[in-house]
Design an enzyme around this catalytic site. Structure first.
Site, PDB file in Angstrom:
ATOM      1  N   LYS A  58      -3.337  -2.237  16.061  1.00  0.00           N
ATOM      2  CA  LYS A  58      -2.819  -1.450  17.176  1.00  0.00           C
ATOM      3  C   LYS A  58      -3.925  -1.221  18.180  1.00  0.00           C
ATOM      4  O   LYS A  58      -5.088  -1.166  17.802  1.00  0.00           O
ATOM      5  CB  LYS A  58      -2.432  -0.064  16.661  1.00  0.00           C
ATOM      6  CG  LYS A  58      -1.291  -0.051  15.727  1.00  0.00           C
ATOM      7  CD  LYS A  58      -0.825   1.388  15.546  1.00  0.00           C
ATOM      8  CE  LYS A  58       0.464   1.432  14.807  1.00  0.00           C
ATOM      9  NZ  LYS A  58       0.276   1.392  13.365  1.00  0.00           N
ATOM     10  N   GLU A  78       0.826  -1.230   0.000  1.00  0.00           N
ATOM     11  CA  GLU A  78       0.000   0.000   0.000  1.00  0.00           C
ATOM     12  C   GLU A  78       0.852   1.269   0.000  1.00  0.00           C
ATOM     13  O   GLU A  78       2.052   1.234   0.305  1.00  0.00           O
ATOM     14  CB  GLU A  78      -0.959  -0.002   1.196  1.00  0.00           C
ATOM     15  CG  GLU A  78      -0.278  -0.048   2.556  1.00  0.00           C
ATOM     16  CD  GLU A  78      -1.111   0.577   3.657  1.00  0.00           C
ATOM     17  OE1 GLU A  78      -1.577   1.707   3.495  1.00  0.00           O
ATOM     18  OE2 GLU A  78      -1.266  -0.080   4.711  1.00  0.00           O
ATOM     19  N   LYS A 128      -5.506  10.792   1.042  1.00  0.00           N
ATOM     20  CA  LYS A 128      -5.632   9.419   1.536  1.00  0.00           C
ATOM     21  C   LYS A 128      -6.889   8.843   0.894  1.00  0.00           C
ATOM     22  O   LYS A 128      -7.999   9.341   1.136  1.00  0.00           O
ATOM     23  CB  LYS A 128      -5.735   9.452   3.061  1.00  0.00           C
ATOM     24  CG  LYS A 128      -5.935   8.115   3.721  1.00  0.00           C
ATOM     25  CD  LYS A 128      -6.015   8.301   5.249  1.00  0.00           C
ATOM     26  CE  LYS A 128      -6.713   7.134   5.909  1.00  0.00           C
ATOM     27  NZ  LYS A 128      -7.065   7.432   7.314  1.00  0.00           N
TER      28      LYS A 128
HETATM   29  N1  PSU Z   1      -2.655   1.382  10.691  1.00  0.00           N
HETATM   30  C1  PSU Z   1      -1.325   1.409  10.803  1.00  0.00           C
HETATM   31  N2  PSU Z   1      -0.600   2.011   9.839  1.00  0.00           N
HETATM   32  C2  PSU Z   1      -1.188   2.593   8.744  1.00  0.00           C
HETATM   33  C3  PSU Z   1      -2.600   2.541   8.639  1.00  0.00           C
HETATM   34  C4  PSU Z   1      -3.293   1.933   9.627  1.00  0.00           C
HETATM   35  O1  PSU Z   1      -0.792   0.880  11.751  1.00  0.00           O
HETATM   36  O2  PSU Z   1      -0.479   3.153   7.896  1.00  0.00           O
HETATM   37  C5  PSU Z   1      -3.258   3.121   7.416  1.00  0.00           C
HETATM   38  C6  PSU Z   1      -3.583   2.006   6.412  1.00  0.00           C
HETATM   39  O3  PSU Z   1      -3.459   2.520   5.114  1.00  0.00           O
HETATM   40  C7  PSU Z   1      -5.036   1.705   6.708  1.00  0.00           C
HETATM   41  C8  PSU Z   1      -5.552   3.080   7.019  1.00  0.00           C
HETATM   42  O4  PSU Z   1      -5.728   1.113   5.625  1.00  0.00           O
HETATM   43  O5  PSU Z   1      -4.509   3.696   7.778  1.00  0.00           O
HETATM   44  C9  PSU Z   1      -6.850   3.042   7.785  1.00  0.00           C
HETATM   45  O6  PSU Z   1      -7.339   4.337   7.909  1.00  0.00           O
HETATM   46  P1  PSU Z   1      -8.786   4.565   8.549  1.00  0.00           P
HETATM   47  O7  PSU Z   1      -8.647   4.151   9.995  1.00  0.00           O
HETATM   48  O8  PSU Z   1      -9.056   6.019   8.392  1.00  0.00           O
HETATM   49  O9  PSU Z   1      -9.735   3.675   7.805  1.00  0.00           O
END
Ligand code: PSU
Ligand code: MN
Length: 303
Positions: free
Chosen positions: A160, A25, A87
């Site tokens: 996390k 990604e 994003k």
């Molecule tokens: N969690 C991490 N590192 C990241 C992300 C999430 O530990 O870089 C990034 C990934 O691209 C994931 C996105 O798909 O954040 C999720 O964002 P949201 O919670 O806004 O859906």
């Protein structure tokens, strides 16, 4: 194949020849890590995938094209521009293509584009999930819905504790997404090997992972498979240190009223700041570890 999809020649050849390919990604590059460590990590991850017998395909949106496979210069561009790049989640895809803009792909859009290109295995650090306090905020990552509908295997280091890990697993169960522990019965918690929650199945080794995913595909099951691969012990963090940093980051996030797509990048950056960069080092190491398992699994899938 849709006219917005642009597969890098090396990746295209590998897919057509039935050779192993691993998707990566780009939100982790632009929004998940600071420059220049983001670029160094992204390039090194690609190298690890090659060393383990697969072709890397970092996925992003450039000038309205859905790119499966980036050049080192394009990776540098995403790293340098960082959070200036949109994003991109599922809801953003058509608008970015229509306007001819760039987008950093989350787990969601990486799965979508990987699937369009015919790539089955995807390695990353962590996925989005059900946020703590979601019973009030309704903040649930689109990543979980994508896992429910797109047949790609996602290899990560768990989630996390910026998320509610228990609720994230409940949500995945409801959506029928199998959660596999790679060499473990415990759901890994990204910076640490254990979250205290159990996975659905433990799998040891890439052969079994590949056999299992092949069966999933043969049965025509909708949706992906989530693999939690624990961070190597030598790089894992002290749970008390990381959890107090996460708690402080969440407090600050709600105090500042940060919401929506900004939440996850804010929390990641804050945790890094509060742990003096130790969390960044762990983050980088676990991505390397996931890249290796993904490459070996992609190779097994092609046998
Ligand atoms: N969690 C991490 N590192 C990241 C992300 C999430 O530990 O870089 C990034 C990934 O691209 C994931 C996105 O798909 O954040 C999720 O964002 P949201 O919670 O806004 O859906
Ligand atoms: Mn969200």
């Amino acid at each position: 194949m849709n006219r917005f999809l642009d597969i890098k020649p090396e990746v295209k050849e590998a897919i057509e020849a039935g050779k192993p390919v691993v998707a990566l990604e780009s939100t982790i590059i632009s929004h998940g890590m600071p420059y220049p460590q983001n670029v160094e990590t992204a390039l090194k991850v690609e190298q690890i995938i090659r060393e383990n017998g697969a072709v890397p395909a970092t996925i992003a949106i450039i000038g309205g094209k859905l790119k499966a496979g980036l050049t080192p210069e394009e990776i540098e561009y995403f790293g340098k521009k960082g959070p200036e790049i949109t994003k991109a989640s599922r809801r953003d895809l058509a608008m970015l293509c229509a306007k001819g803009e760039d987008g950093a792909c989350t787990v969601t859009t990486t799965m979508m584009i990987a699937h369009m290109a015919g790539i089955k295995v995807f390695a990353t650090g962590g996925i989005g999930g059900v946020h703590r306090g979601a019973e009030k905020t309704m903040d649930i990552s689109a990543d979980l819905e994508e896992l429910a509908q797109t047949p790609v295997m996602v290899i990560c280091a768990g989630c996390k504790s910026i998320l509610d890990i228990g609720l994230t697993l409940e949500y995945l169960e409801t959506k029928g997404v199998p959660v596999i522990g790679y060499g473990t019965e415990d759901m890994p918690a990204f910076y640490t090997q254990k979250s205290g929650f159990k996975v659905d199945y433990r799998v040891d080794g890439p052969e079994i992972l590949a056999k299992y995913f092949k069966t999933h595909l043969e049965l025509g099951l909708r949706g992906g498979i989530l693999v939690g691969n624990p961070i190597p012990d030598e790089y894992s963090m002290d749970p008390d240190i990381i959890n107090s940093a996460i708690d402080a980051a969440i407090d600050e996030c709600s105090r500042l009223g940060i919401r929506g797509k900004k939440t996850t990048p804010f929390l990641l950056a804050k945790v890094k700041e509060l742990t003096g960069g130790d969390s960044l080092d762990s983050n980088i190491r676990l991505v390397f570890n996931n890249a290796k398992v993904a490459a070996l699994t992609a190779a097994e899938l092609c046998k």
